[in-house]
Every structure is written in structure tokens, then in C-alpha cells.
Design an enzyme around this catalytic site. Structure first.
Site, PDB file in Angstrom:
ATOM      1  N   GLU A 140      -0.118   8.498   1.725  1.00 14.34           N
ATOM      2  CA  GLU A 140       1.197   9.131   1.897  1.00 14.34           C
ATOM      3  C   GLU A 140       1.225  10.609   1.514  1.00 14.34           C
ATOM      4  O   GLU A 140       2.242  11.272   1.707  1.00 14.34           O
ATOM      5  CB  GLU A 140       2.233   8.353   1.067  1.00 14.34           C
ATOM      6  CG  GLU A 140       2.441   6.948   1.590  1.00 14.34           C
ATOM      7  CD  GLU A 140       3.307   6.076   0.687  1.00 14.34           C
ATOM      8  OE1 GLU A 140       3.263   6.298  -0.543  1.00 14.34           O
ATOM      9  OE2 GLU A 140       4.004   5.191   1.203  1.00 14.34           O
ATOM     10  N   LYS A 181      -4.219   9.678  -1.333  1.00 13.42           N
ATOM     11  CA  LYS A 181      -3.561   8.870  -2.356  1.00 13.42           C
ATOM     12  C   LYS A 181      -4.215   7.498  -2.491  1.00 13.42           C
ATOM     13  O   LYS A 181      -4.434   6.986  -3.570  1.00 13.42           O
ATOM     14  CB  LYS A 181      -2.096   8.711  -1.975  1.00 13.42           C
ATOM     15  CG  LYS A 181      -1.307   7.841  -2.934  1.00 13.42           C
ATOM     16  CD  LYS A 181       0.128   7.700  -2.470  1.00 13.42           C
ATOM     17  CE  LYS A 181       0.945   6.878  -3.440  1.00 13.42           C
ATOM     18  NZ  LYS A 181       2.304   6.662  -2.974  1.00 13.42           N
TER      19      LYS A 181
HETATM   20  O1  IFM Z   1       3.656   0.087   0.070  1.00 18.00           O
HETATM   21  C1  IFM Z   1       3.273   0.894  -0.992  1.00 18.00           C
HETATM   22  C2  IFM Z   1       2.739   2.183  -0.445  1.00 18.00           C
HETATM   23  O2  IFM Z   1       1.613   1.961   0.372  1.00 18.00           O
HETATM   24  C3  IFM Z   1       2.364   3.113  -1.561  1.00 18.00           C
HETATM   25  N1  IFM Z   1       3.480   3.348  -2.424  1.00 18.00           N
HETATM   26  C4  IFM Z   1       4.042   2.114  -2.988  1.00 18.00           C
HETATM   27  C5  IFM Z   1       4.439   1.143  -1.907  1.00 18.00           C
HETATM   28  C6  IFM Z   1       4.983  -0.153  -2.529  1.00 18.00           C
HETATM   29  O3  IFM Z   1       3.984  -0.820  -3.226  1.00 18.00           O
END
Ligand code: IFM
Length: 734
Positions: free
Chosen positions: A473, A586
């Protein structure tokens, strides 16, 4: 052998938040954080409810916490004894995760002598609406005790308060709390009843937040005084549609008649039934076996067995983090565990997606696309709770524009992947065709969505997908993210497969489908899309570029970026995050693609990508480590996989994961990592796979593992899989 028990001796208030997660008990309907009886909302107490949400003003819509019927505190010789105020002489809390029993033992030294409290509680697996607790006091002198116990309606909320109106009352020996929510006027009913095995004087008190009983008595030295509480929780959103508190009253009265031991035995029996299928036995590595089964305990505790169509939130039932919403975590990380050990639960999870197709189609339309664009953070009806400003900037305190909701288009393919995985492993196609659950439509609409995303340059032969966010992300609005394009291709192929199945089903349904959809035309379009969608190829070094232009970014490592941080909670992505213009990612992205499609490339290519991306991965999401573990196993390197597996499996045992994204609290339990640990154990180390409808095993055990044993459901039969070194045995059970 493992102990099936975790415990913490001594009290350290800095562990209150993480222990709330670590010692959580739950049954899918509700989760009770592992906090102590005298704790209040300041200590993050929560009886977190599945599938019921509320929004107050412009705050984030989040799940409800029920009034806390476990609340109990103590006065000894007129002084309040709370662990928060008076340091104990001895304190231990423990969780027997085989039996799902939480217990606490605290000893205080007072001016006149010693007082010990012991408590045990469980969230019944036998009765989804029930919590039971036993609380005992023993003193070695004639202590003057006032036990204050009842329902605390002053609940912990992140974006609350969610009860516009809280009615508290006492009827007979029952304490009753009824909360009415702000947004939809939903009701939450909590009833508590209590029995004491000793003579006492009981008074009651009610204020605008709490309804309590005050139980007074003088102890005889050495005698144990036990009070038992039965607490029931119902809501107007339950499948049975509770309309008043009478059902909740009936349940506590009925259960208190049956007694503590009866309820406890029924609860333990249900857990034993679960373990008889799902326990994973690892000989030679108790630490791994402990961490893995503890992870499975958490997955069992949040499985929505009480519902026909419901999913699991990213932080399970540990609170309101991530808005209690359902992410791709369920389909891509948790689903294997349920398909293999409790396929009915897997079906419930997938039905939730099929039933929320309307929300996904509305979202696609909103953004100008066809088909079904599933919610990135899904609440009931498929409503996308994800905010356009999902992170708060630590420097300005202002909400930061993020593109998770509008650009993380890979979410729809996860639903398709989950449905087909369920069908292929169970052989049960009913999700596709059964009345009301139109899986076929979900898959076709997801394919239509990706089709409407495709772009073709005038002089080009292939289709591209631009302006997306992949699993990593930190890099927003990129073109041709390999994972996304590969999953879109998979979706086209699956839609074609489903269209081909239409001829095989009953005539009237086939006719209905044909009258709704020009299936032959769609077939042609999807075939063309699948054949021509751009899928990045490995370079000479075997590495696949994560998205167009990734190699143009600065090559750095997470530790270099850490050195550039100006604030410990700073968000690494977004417009000016430290990772945004570098190759630091990430979480597993290309690696997730390869782990999910191990036949796409030879082992050397998979390994080249593992080696390239791992040093550039922050593992800033708990979803990351298991994908690296799984891929390392697929490459034939179980010992390389092992630390990543352990990181996933111990995520809530050790705690200490990321608690903040910018200024947004993201703590809680981590079911995706727990599911990922299971996936690594059975598919990675265990080498479990399927070919032509048959189970295939290729053991790749880490060197310390002498053997691995687990059971799986496959096509309606339960099998025991036993592996040692290179050899494996598959035996039908029963
Ligand atoms: O779905 C995930 C995402 O891939 C990364 N941030 C947290 C979310 C919830 O676990």
C-alpha cells in the site's frame, strides 16, 4: 507435549492493551478482551459484537461493544482493592486455550491479613449468547467484604458513544441493560444474573451508566466464597431478530439453573470437538506447535458459527480497530483453515460476500465501472467503511488522502479466488447455484468489473490496468501492478469456467442466467481479456517488476528509511511517505502472487523474487511474513521459511506488532497472520496440494520437525495426514 496454557505472572499496567488481545476469549458472536474484572473503558475492556455497527456524526462507523456484564470490584475493610490502585502481592492471569478458559488469581496483603481472589470465565462455545464467570474470595482473617458486581454500560468506543440511550434496570435477581444505537436504533440486550454459595446481604444501585449489586459479608478465615455470574447478550440484528430482553432473561435463568459446571462442560466439549479435527501436532518443536495451535484457538474464537452469512473482521473480535470491517484477509489468509477444518464456516464467510454483491455493484457504479467492486473495508450489506482519508498525518494532525478504497481493486479477485478454492477443495458447488446465494453472478460481475478497468493503447496488443494500489500500500496509483493484473486474469478465467458450467445445471436456472446475461458474448470478451492482459514477465535476473516504473525508484532498504523518519508513528506511504519514492515495500506483493500461483514460474524464478523483494520489504503489515514463509517452502527452503512462519504464528502471543498507522490506532488480534501461519504449516511445510480432485502431499519439514500430523476435510471426508521427513501417509478417518 505442549501445555495448551499461556500465563503472565505479576502485574504490569503497560501490558493491559496487549494482554487484552493475548488473553481474548470468544465464540464468533462476541469477543471478550482479556482484561480484568475491575477494569473499565480506560483499560480497553470490550465485549465486542460481530456484525453490528454504528456511526456517530462524521466519526468512523465501527462495531459495537456491549455493556460489560463481567464488571466486578472489591472493597475490603472499606477500602477499594483494584489491581490498578493497589499493587498485589501475587498476580497471575492465564488462558487455557485448549478449553478456552480465562482465569485470574490475585493476592493482596492488607493491614489485617491476606485476601485472595480467583476467577474463571468463558464465552460459551455451546451457547453463542452466553458468558459465564466464577469469582471467589478467600481471606485468612475476618475480612469485611463488599463485592460490587453488575453491568458497566460505560463502554470503550473509538468513535462513540454509540448508545444514544441506555436503559438499566433490576428485575427479580436479574440486572438488565438495553442500549439503543445512534444510527439505526438497533438494540443490544445484556442480562446478568448471579448466584452466591454463601449467605450475604445484597443491595442494588443504578446510575446512568451502571447497574450493580453490592454483596456484603464477613469472611471466616480460610473459607472460599464463590459467586457465579451468567451473562447473556442479544441484539436486534441477530438472525433470530431479538425484540426485547425476554430471550436474554430466559437464557441466563435457564443456564443458572443448570449450574456452572454444566455450562462449563458443554463449552469444553464443543472445544474438544473443534480440536479433534483442527489440532496440528508437530513432533520435535513444541514452540512452533504451541504458537500454531494458539493461533488456531484465535481463529476458532472468531468463527461466525451462529450466522448463515457473516465474515470475520481484520482484527477479529478484539475491538473496533479497522472499523470491525472485513478485508481480503478473510479470503486470502484465513479461508484455508476453515475449508480444511470446518467447511460450513468457510461457506458462511463466502456467503457474506455473495450476499453483499449489491454493495459491490453499487460501489463499481459509483466509480463509473461495470460489475462488482467489493468494499475494501466491508461492513454489513457490503458498505465500504474505508475512508478517503484513512490515515492521520502525524505532523499536521490532518487526515491524509489515501487510495485504499478507490484503487485497491484486487479485492474483488480475492472473493473469486476464495469461492473457487472452496468449491475445488470441498467439491460443493452449492455456493454457485443455491437459491439466494448466486456465486455464479458474483464471479461474472467481478470479471465484468475488471473488464471495464482494461485499457488498451492504440498501437498496443495487450490490455493494461492503470491507477491501482497493490497489496503493497505504500505505492499508490501505480500502473500494471503484477499481482493485480494476475488476479484479474484469474478472475476472467474463473468466469469462463463458470459460464462453461451453466450447461450442466438444471434447465430453468440455466435459462434464467442466459436471460439475464449474454453469456456467450461475455465468454468471448473474458477469453480475449485473459489472453491479452499484460502480465509482467521476469527479467534476465528472474525478477518481476512490481509495477511499471518500480525500478526507476531509489533502491533502499527498510533500515535506511527508518533512519530518515522524523516521527516514530510517521506513515511510510502516501504523498510524501519515506517509502513512496523508493523500492521499499510495505508487504509481500509479487511474492503473494507467486505464493498463490506456484505453477506460474519455475522454482528459480520464485526464489529470485523472494531474494530480491525480501530485503526491500518492511513487513509493515502482519499479512506479509506468512507469504514469504509460504513461498520459501514452495521453493524448497523450509528453514528459510521458518522464522517468517514463527513471526506469523506468534503475532499475538508475543505481541508488539504495529499499533499505529500515522495517528490511527491499529492494535488488536491478527487473524490473517494466524491463518497465514496455518497455511504455511499445512501447505508450505506440509506440502498439501490437490490434483485431479485428489490430495497430494510433498513434505518439506523444517529440520527440527520430526513429524507433522493434521486432519483435513476434503470432498466430504475427513483425512488424517501424517508426515515424517520425506514420507507421508493419508488415511481416511471414520
Ligand atoms: O488487509 C490488510 C492490508 O493488506 C494491510 N493493512 C491492514 C489490512 C487489514 O489487515
Amino acid at each position: 507435549m505442549i501445555s495448551w496454557k499461556i500465563e503472565e505472572v505479576g502485574f504490569d499496567s503497560r501490558n493491559i492493551a496487549s494482554n487484552g488481545n493475548k488473553f481474548l476469549t470468544g465464540n464468533g458472536y462476541m469477543g471478550v478482551r482479556g482484561t480484568l474484572e475491575e477494569f473499565t473503558k480506560e483499560n480497553l475492556v470490550a465485549v465486542n459484537l460481530a456484525g453490528i455497527y454504528d456511526r456517530v456524526g462524521q466519526g468512523w462507523r465501527e462495531p459495537l461493544n456491549a455493556p460489560n456484564g463481567l464488571f466486578t470490584t472489591l472493597r475490603i475493610d472499606e477500602e477499594e482493592f483494584s489491581i490498578l490502585k493497589i499493587q498485589p502481592y501475587f498476580h497471575r492471569c492465564s488462558l487455557d486455550y485448549r478449553k478456552a478458559l480465562f482465569s485470574r488469581n490475585t493476592v493482596w496483603k492488607t493491614k489485617r491479613g491476606q485476601v485472595e481472589i480467583e476467577s474463571e470465565r468463558f464465552v460459551s462455545l455451546d451457547e453463542p449468547h452466553l458468558i459465564v464467570m466464577k469469582y471467589s474470595i478467600t481471606a485468612n482473617f475476618h475480612a469485611d467484604i463488599e463485592l460490587i458486581t453488575g453491568i458497566d454500560g460505560d463502554v470503550w468506543d473509538i468513535h462513540g458513544p454509540h448508545y444514544d440511550y441506555l436503559s438499566l434496570s433490576i428485575k427479580n435477581n436479574d440486572l438488565i441493560a438495553v442500549g439503543t444505537t445512534h444510527e439505526n436504533k438497533d438494540k443490544v440486550y445484556v442480562v446478568e444474573t448471579c448466584k452466591c454459595d454463601f449467605v450475604n446481604e445484597t443491595n442494588y444501585s443504578v446510575d446512568d451508566k451502571r447497574v450493580l449489586r453490592h454483596v456484603s459479608f464477613i469472611t471466616d478465615p480460610g473459607t472460599k466464597y464463590t459467586l457465579t455470574k451468567w451473562i447473556s447478550v442479544f441484539t436486534s440484528r441477530d438472525d433470530t431478530g431479538c425484540r426485547d430482553e425476554s430471550e436474554a432473561v430466559r437464557l441466563v435463568e435457564d443456564c443458572s439453573m443448570k449450574g456452572y459446571d454444566h455450562c462449563r462442560n458443554a463449552h469444553i466439549k464443543k472445544w474438544e470437538e473443534k480440536w479433534s479435527v483442527s489440532e496440528v501436532i508437530i513432533e520435535g518443536d513444541d514452540a512452533a506447535m504451541e504458537a500454531l495451535n494458539y493461533s488456531l484457538y484465535h481463529l476458532h474464537s472468531i468463527a461466525p458459527r451462529h450466522a448463515r452469512s457473516m465474515s470475520i473482521a481484520a482484527r477479529g473480535l478484539s475491538g473496533q480497530t479497522y472499523k470491525g470491517a472485513v478485508f481480503w484477509d478473510t479470503e486470502m489468509f484465513m479461508l484455508d483453515f476453515f475449508i480444511f477444518t470446518e467447511p460450513e464456516v468457510a461457506k458462511t464467510l463466502l456467503r457474506y460476500r455473495i450476499d453483499t454483491l449489491g454493495g459491490a455493484m453499487a460501489k463499481a457504479k459509483h466509480y463509473g465501472y461495470d460489475g462488482a467492486f467489493y468494499a475494501w473495508e466491508s461492513q454489513e450489506g457490503g458498505y465500504d467503511a474505508c475512508s478517503d482519508y484513512n490515515v492521520t498525518d502525524v505532523f499536521t494532525g490532518r487526515p491524509m488522502r489515501t487510495y485504499f478504497k478507490d484503487k485497491q481493486v484486487h479485492i474483488s479477485s480475492a472473493i473469486v479466488y476464495g469461492i473457487m478454492k472452496y468449491i475445488d477443495i470441498t467439491g460443493d458447488e452449492s455456493l454457485l447455484w443455491e437459491n439466494g446465494a448466486q456465486g455464479w453472478k458474483t464471479i461474472i460481475e467481478c470479471a465484468r468489473f475488471y473488464y471495464s478497468l482494461l485499457l488498451k493503447k492504440l498501437d498496443s496488443d495487450y490490455y493494461e490496468i492503470h491507477d491501482v494500489v497493490g497489496p503493497d500500500e505504500y505505492h499508490e496509483r501505480v500502473n500494471n501492478n503484477g499481482y493485480t493484473n494476475r488476479m484479474a486474469k484469474y478472475t476472467f478465467d474463473t468466469a469462463i469456467r463458470v459460464i462453461d458450467l451453466i450447461d450442466r445445471i438444471q434447465d430453468d436456472l440455466a435459462q434464467k442466467i442466459r436471460s439475464e446475461y449474454p453469456v456467450e458474448q461475455l465468454r468471448e470478451k473474458f477469453s480475449d481479456a485473459s489472453a491479452h492482459i499484460f502480465i509482467p514477465r521476469p527479467g534476465k535476473d528472474g525478477v518481476i517488476q512490481q509495477f511499471d516504473g518500480y525500478y526507476d525508484l531509489e533502491d533502499a532498504t527498510p533500515s535506511i528509511l527508518k533512519g530518515r523518519l522524523l516521527h516514530e508513528k510517521e506513515y511510510w506511504g502516501g504523498a510524501y511517505g519515506v517509502a513512496s519514492n523508493t523500492r521499499v515495500i510495505k508487504q509481500a506483493d509479487v511474492v503473494t502472487w507467486l505464493a498463490m500461483f506456484p505453477k506460474d514460474f519455475p522454482v528459480e524464478t520464485m526464489l529470485a523474487n523472494w531474494n530480491y523483494y525480501e530485503p526491500r520489504t518492511e513487513h509493515g503489515s502482519s499479512l506479509s511474513a506468512c507469504m514469504y514463509a509460504l513461498l520459501a517452502c514452495r521453493c524448497g527452503y523450509p528453514d528459510l521459511a521458518y522464522p517468517f512462519f514463527l513471526k506469523s504464528a506468534t503475532v499475538d502471543l508475543i505481541g508488539g506488532g504495529k499499533q499505529w498507522a500515522g495517528l490511527v490506532y491499529i492494535g488488536g488480534t491478527h487473524p490473517a497472520a494466524q491463518g497465514g501461519a496455518y497455511m504455511t504449516a499445512v501447505r508450505g511445510f506440509g506440502g498439501l496440494d490437490f490434483e485431479d480432485g485428489k490430495i497430494k502431499i510433498k513434505p518439506r519439514l523444517p529440520k527440527s520437525w520430526r513429524s507433522l500430523r493434521f486432519k483435513i476435510w476434503h470432498r466430504g471426508r475427513l483425512y488424517l495426514i501424517e508426515e515424517t521427513g520425506e514420507s507421508a501417509k493419508i488415511t481416511p478417518v471414520g
